[in-house]
Design a protein around this motif. Structure first.
Motif, PDB file in Angstrom:
ATOM      1  N   GLN A  80      12.800  62.009  17.269  1.00  0.00           N
ATOM      2  CA  GLN A  80      13.127  63.062  16.312  1.00  0.00           C
ATOM      3  C   GLN A  80      12.439  64.370  16.695  1.00  0.00           C
ATOM      4  OE1 GLN A  80      11.961  60.855  12.776  1.00  0.00           O
ATOM      5  NE2 GLN A  80      14.098  60.638  12.141  1.00  0.00           N
ATOM      6  N   HIS A  81      11.210  64.282  17.154  1.00  0.00           N
ATOM      7  CA  HIS A  81      10.507  65.493  17.599  1.00  0.00           C
ATOM      8  C   HIS A  81      11.265  66.141  18.755  1.00  0.00           C
ATOM      9  CE1 HIS A  81       7.207  68.222  18.547  1.00  0.00           C
ATOM     10  NE2 HIS A  81       7.403  67.890  19.818  1.00  0.00           N
ATOM     11  N   ARG A  82      11.685  65.337  19.711  1.00  0.00           N
ATOM     12  CA  ARG A  82      12.390  65.869  20.877  1.00  0.00           C
ATOM     13  C   ARG A  82      13.664  66.605  20.503  1.00  0.00           C
ATOM     14  NH1 ARG A  82      16.410  62.931  24.311  1.00  0.00           N
ATOM     15  NH2 ARG A  82      17.339  64.738  25.239  1.00  0.00           N
ATOM     16  N   VAL A  83      14.367  66.114  19.484  1.00  0.00           N
ATOM     17  CA  VAL A  83      15.657  66.719  19.120  1.00  0.00           C
ATOM     18  C   VAL A  83      15.564  67.607  17.882  1.00  0.00           C
ATOM     19  CG1 VAL A  83      17.045  64.962  20.291  1.00  0.00           C
ATOM     20  CG2 VAL A  83      16.437  64.649  17.881  1.00  0.00           C
ATOM     21  N   ASN A 123      10.183  79.964  18.770  1.00  0.00           N
ATOM     22  CA  ASN A 123       8.917  79.274  19.056  1.00  0.00           C
ATOM     23  C   ASN A 123       8.962  78.541  20.390  1.00  0.00           C
ATOM     24  OD1 ASN A 123       6.948  79.750  17.031  1.00  0.00           O
ATOM     25  ND2 ASN A 123       8.107  78.489  15.605  1.00  0.00           N
ATOM     26  N   VAL A 124      10.031  77.783  20.630  1.00  0.00           N
ATOM     27  CA  VAL A 124      10.142  77.015  21.876  1.00  0.00           C
ATOM     28  C   VAL A 124      10.210  77.961  23.068  1.00  0.00           C
ATOM     29  CG1 VAL A 124      11.580  75.403  23.190  1.00  0.00           C
ATOM     30  CG2 VAL A 124      11.165  74.997  20.764  1.00  0.00           C
ATOM     31  N   LEU A 125      10.988  79.028  22.939  1.00  0.00           N
ATOM     32  CA  LEU A 125      11.083  79.990  24.039  1.00  0.00           C
ATOM     33  C   LEU A 125       9.751  80.702  24.269  1.00  0.00           C
ATOM     34  CD1 LEU A 125      14.627  81.509  23.392  1.00  0.00           C
ATOM     35  CD2 LEU A 125      13.962  79.906  25.202  1.00  0.00           C
ATOM     36  N   LYS A 126       9.047  81.000  23.193  1.00  0.00           N
ATOM     37  CA  LYS A 126       7.740  81.657  23.313  1.00  0.00           C
ATOM     38  C   LYS A 126       6.724  80.728  23.984  1.00  0.00           C
ATOM     39  CE  LYS A 126       4.878  84.808  20.795  1.00  0.00           C
ATOM     40  NZ  LYS A 126       5.216  85.892  19.923  1.00  0.00           N
ATOM     41  N   LEU A 156      22.689  77.392  33.094  1.00  0.00           N
ATOM     42  CA  LEU A 156      23.696  77.343  32.038  1.00  0.00           C
ATOM     43  C   LEU A 156      24.466  78.655  31.998  1.00  0.00           C
ATOM     44  CD1 LEU A 156      21.423  75.859  29.216  1.00  0.00           C
ATOM     45  CD2 LEU A 156      23.170  74.639  30.525  1.00  0.00           C
ATOM     46  N   PRO A 157      25.651  78.651  31.392  1.00  0.00           N
ATOM     47  CA  PRO A 157      26.344  79.930  31.209  1.00  0.00           C
ATOM     48  C   PRO A 157      25.437  80.876  30.408  1.00  0.00           C
ATOM     49  CG  PRO A 157      27.800  78.099  30.683  1.00  0.00           C
ATOM     50  CD  PRO A 157      26.426  77.527  30.879  1.00  0.00           C
ATOM     51  N   ALA A 158      25.157  82.040  30.960  1.00  0.00           N
ATOM     52  CA  ALA A 158      24.205  82.974  30.350  1.00  0.00           C
ATOM     53  C   ALA A 158      24.924  83.902  29.377  1.00  0.00           C
ATOM     54  CB  ALA A 158      23.476  83.756  31.436  1.00  0.00           C
ATOM     55  N   ASP A 159      25.254  83.361  28.200  1.00  0.00           N
ATOM     56  CA  ASP A 159      25.983  84.139  27.201  1.00  0.00           C
ATOM     57  C   ASP A 159      25.106  84.576  26.021  1.00  0.00           C
ATOM     58  OD1 ASP A 159      25.625  81.707  25.916  1.00  0.00           O
ATOM     59  OD2 ASP A 159      27.765  81.255  25.758  1.00  0.00           O
ATOM     60  N   GLY A 160      23.846  84.120  25.991  1.00  0.00           N
ATOM     61  CA  GLY A 160      22.955  84.505  24.900  1.00  0.00           C
ATOM     62  C   GLY A 160      23.241  83.797  23.599  1.00  0.00           C
ATOM     63  N   ILE A 161      24.075  82.772  23.638  1.00  0.00           N
ATOM     64  CA  ILE A 161      24.426  82.001  22.448  1.00  0.00           C
ATOM     65  C   ILE A 161      23.796  80.618  22.577  1.00  0.00           C
ATOM     66  CG2 ILE A 161      26.324  80.938  21.146  1.00  0.00           C
ATOM     67  CD1 ILE A 161      28.064  83.330  22.123  1.00  0.00           C
ATOM     68  N   VAL A 162      23.132  80.171  21.523  1.00  0.00           N
ATOM     69  CA  VAL A 162      22.502  78.848  21.540  1.00  0.00           C
ATOM     70  C   VAL A 162      23.510  77.846  20.973  1.00  0.00           C
ATOM     71  CG1 VAL A 162      20.546  77.452  20.786  1.00  0.00           C
ATOM     72  CG2 VAL A 162      20.229  79.902  21.243  1.00  0.00           C
ATOM     73  N   GLY A 163      24.224  77.207  21.888  1.00  0.00           N
ATOM     74  CA  GLY A 163      25.174  76.162  21.520  1.00  0.00           C
ATOM     75  C   GLY A 163      24.618  74.805  21.937  1.00  0.00           C
ATOM     76  N   ALA A 164      25.466  73.809  21.968  1.00  0.00           N
ATOM     77  CA  ALA A 164      25.036  72.432  22.226  1.00  0.00           C
ATOM     78  C   ALA A 164      24.299  72.287  23.561  1.00  0.00           C
ATOM     79  CB  ALA A 164      26.230  71.489  22.183  1.00  0.00           C
ATOM     80  N   ARG A 165      24.821  72.885  24.632  1.00  0.00           N
ATOM     81  CA  ARG A 165      24.175  72.739  25.939  1.00  0.00           C
ATOM     82  C   ARG A 165      22.806  73.416  25.975  1.00  0.00           C
ATOM     83  NH1 ARG A 165      28.229  74.181  30.612  1.00  0.00           N
ATOM     84  NH2 ARG A 165      26.478  73.439  31.851  1.00  0.00           N
ATOM     85  N   THR A 166      22.707  74.567  25.319  1.00  0.00           N
ATOM     86  CA  THR A 166      21.421  75.263  25.291  1.00  0.00           C
ATOM     87  C   THR A 166      20.428  74.501  24.422  1.00  0.00           C
ATOM     88  OG1 THR A 166      22.513  77.384  25.704  1.00  0.00           O
ATOM     89  CG2 THR A 166      20.271  77.468  24.814  1.00  0.00           C
ATOM     90  N   TRP A 167      20.879  73.980  23.265  1.00  0.00           N
ATOM     91  CA  TRP A 167      20.001  73.148  22.435  1.00  0.00           C
ATOM     92  C   TRP A 167      19.494  71.953  23.243  1.00  0.00           C
ATOM     93  CZ3 TRP A 167      17.390  74.313  18.361  1.00  0.00           C
ATOM     94  CH2 TRP A 167      17.887  75.180  17.375  1.00  0.00           C
ATOM     95  N   HIS A 168      20.400  71.335  23.988  1.00  0.00           N
ATOM     96  CA  HIS A 168      20.033  70.167  24.794  1.00  0.00           C
ATOM     97  C   HIS A 168      18.954  70.550  25.801  1.00  0.00           C
ATOM     98  CE1 HIS A 168      20.594  67.058  27.964  1.00  0.00           C
ATOM     99  NE2 HIS A 168      20.694  66.278  26.912  1.00  0.00           N
ATOM    100  N   ALA A 169      19.126  71.672  26.485  1.00  0.00           N
ATOM    101  CA  ALA A 169      18.140  72.123  27.474  1.00  0.00           C
ATOM    102  C   ALA A 169      16.816  72.484  26.784  1.00  0.00           C
ATOM    103  CB  ALA A 169      18.674  73.316  28.263  1.00  0.00           C
ATOM    104  N   SER A 171      15.615  71.123  24.160  1.00  0.00           N
ATOM    105  CA  SER A 171      14.955  69.887  23.710  1.00  0.00           C
ATOM    106  C   SER A 171      14.133  69.252  24.826  1.00  0.00           C
ATOM    107  CB  SER A 171      15.979  68.896  23.165  1.00  0.00           C
ATOM    108  OG  SER A 171      16.729  68.290  24.209  1.00  0.00           O
ATOM    109  N   LYS A 172      14.390  69.627  26.064  1.00  0.00           N
ATOM    110  CA  LYS A 172      13.652  69.056  27.190  1.00  0.00           C
ATOM    111  C   LYS A 172      12.365  69.820  27.475  1.00  0.00           C
ATOM    112  CE  LYS A 172      17.701  67.087  29.276  1.00  0.00           C
ATOM    113  NZ  LYS A 172      17.818  66.137  30.356  1.00  0.00           N
ATOM    114  N   LEU A 173      12.189  70.966  26.813  1.00  0.00           N
ATOM    115  CA  LEU A 173      10.974  71.759  27.004  1.00  0.00           C
ATOM    116  C   LEU A 173       9.868  71.262  26.086  1.00  0.00           C
ATOM    117  CD1 LEU A 173      12.407  75.402  27.006  1.00  0.00           C
ATOM    118  CD2 LEU A 173      11.722  74.038  28.986  1.00  0.00           C
ATOM    119  N   PRO A 174       8.613  71.493  26.462  1.00  0.00           N
ATOM    120  CA  PRO A 174       7.517  71.192  25.530  1.00  0.00           C
ATOM    121  C   PRO A 174       7.667  72.023  24.258  1.00  0.00           C
ATOM    122  CG  PRO A 174       6.685  71.650  27.739  1.00  0.00           C
ATOM    123  CD  PRO A 174       8.136  71.987  27.755  1.00  0.00           C
TER     124      PRO A 174
END
Length: 175
Positions: A80-83, A123-126, A156-169, A171-174
């Motif tokens: 749950q923390h990861r996602v 927060n995650v990006l920071k 990833l496609p660099a569109d500046g929109i946080v969609g499913a693929r960006t959320w997935h990526a 979730s793999k970050l600390p």
């Protein structure tokens, strides 16, 4: 018993149950099959399915015995923390969906979005050196630039929109 769909980079995108069992995510969504809510003390086939999914995602390494004990609860909380789900150890519909997809179940965010999910992204990006602005929950130009930089870094496609693929990526970050 489970199959995976993978990207060209061999990253897991989705997990589906054996079609003979008729319980993959598409089937569940199409037929509105609802998985039971599970918590410590639950037992049975649904708990075995949970244990198998947690094993697949490398969060549980115990027996697949259908008993939801302390170790299963701990694995659920870690997943749950990861996602980006509340870490309550209870497997409800969002946790089931995240377990089957291998990704967070979150809304699409873009310029003008606001709220806790935007704060979460900021927060995650920071924490990972992509965002240098104030964590204010408003998706403005600075957040968009940070998202684009992150997307470019992850291929990833660099569109500046946080969609499913960006959320997935994300979730793999600390976090």
């Amino acid at each position: 018993m489970y199959t995976e769909e993978r990207t060209t980079n061999n990253e897991t995108l989705a997990l589906a149950a054996d079609p003979n069992a008729g319980q993959n995510l598409e089937f569940a969504e199409a037929s509105r099959v609802i998985k039971p809510t599970l918590r410590r003390g639950s037992t049975g086939q649904s708990v075995k399915e949970l244990q198998q999914l947690l094993f697949h995602w490398q969060y549980y390494f115990g027996l697949i015995d259908g008993i939801f004990g302390v170790y299963v609860e701990s694995a659920v909380k870690q997943y749950q923390h990861r996602v980006f789900l509340p870490e309550d150890g209870i497997v409800g519909s969002l946790t089931w969906q995240a377990l089957y997809s291998g990704a967070p179940i979150k809304p699409i965010l873009m310029i003008g979005s606001s709220g806790n999910d935007v704060k979460l992204v900021q927060n995650v990006l920071k924490l990972n050196g992509y965002y240098f602005g104030v964590v204010d929950g408003f998706f403005g130009p600075m957040t968009k630039v940070a998202v684009i930089q992150f997307q470019m870094a992850k291929g990833l496609p660099a569109d500046g929109i946080v969609g499913a693929r960006t959320w997935h990526a994300l979730s793999k970050l600390p976090h």
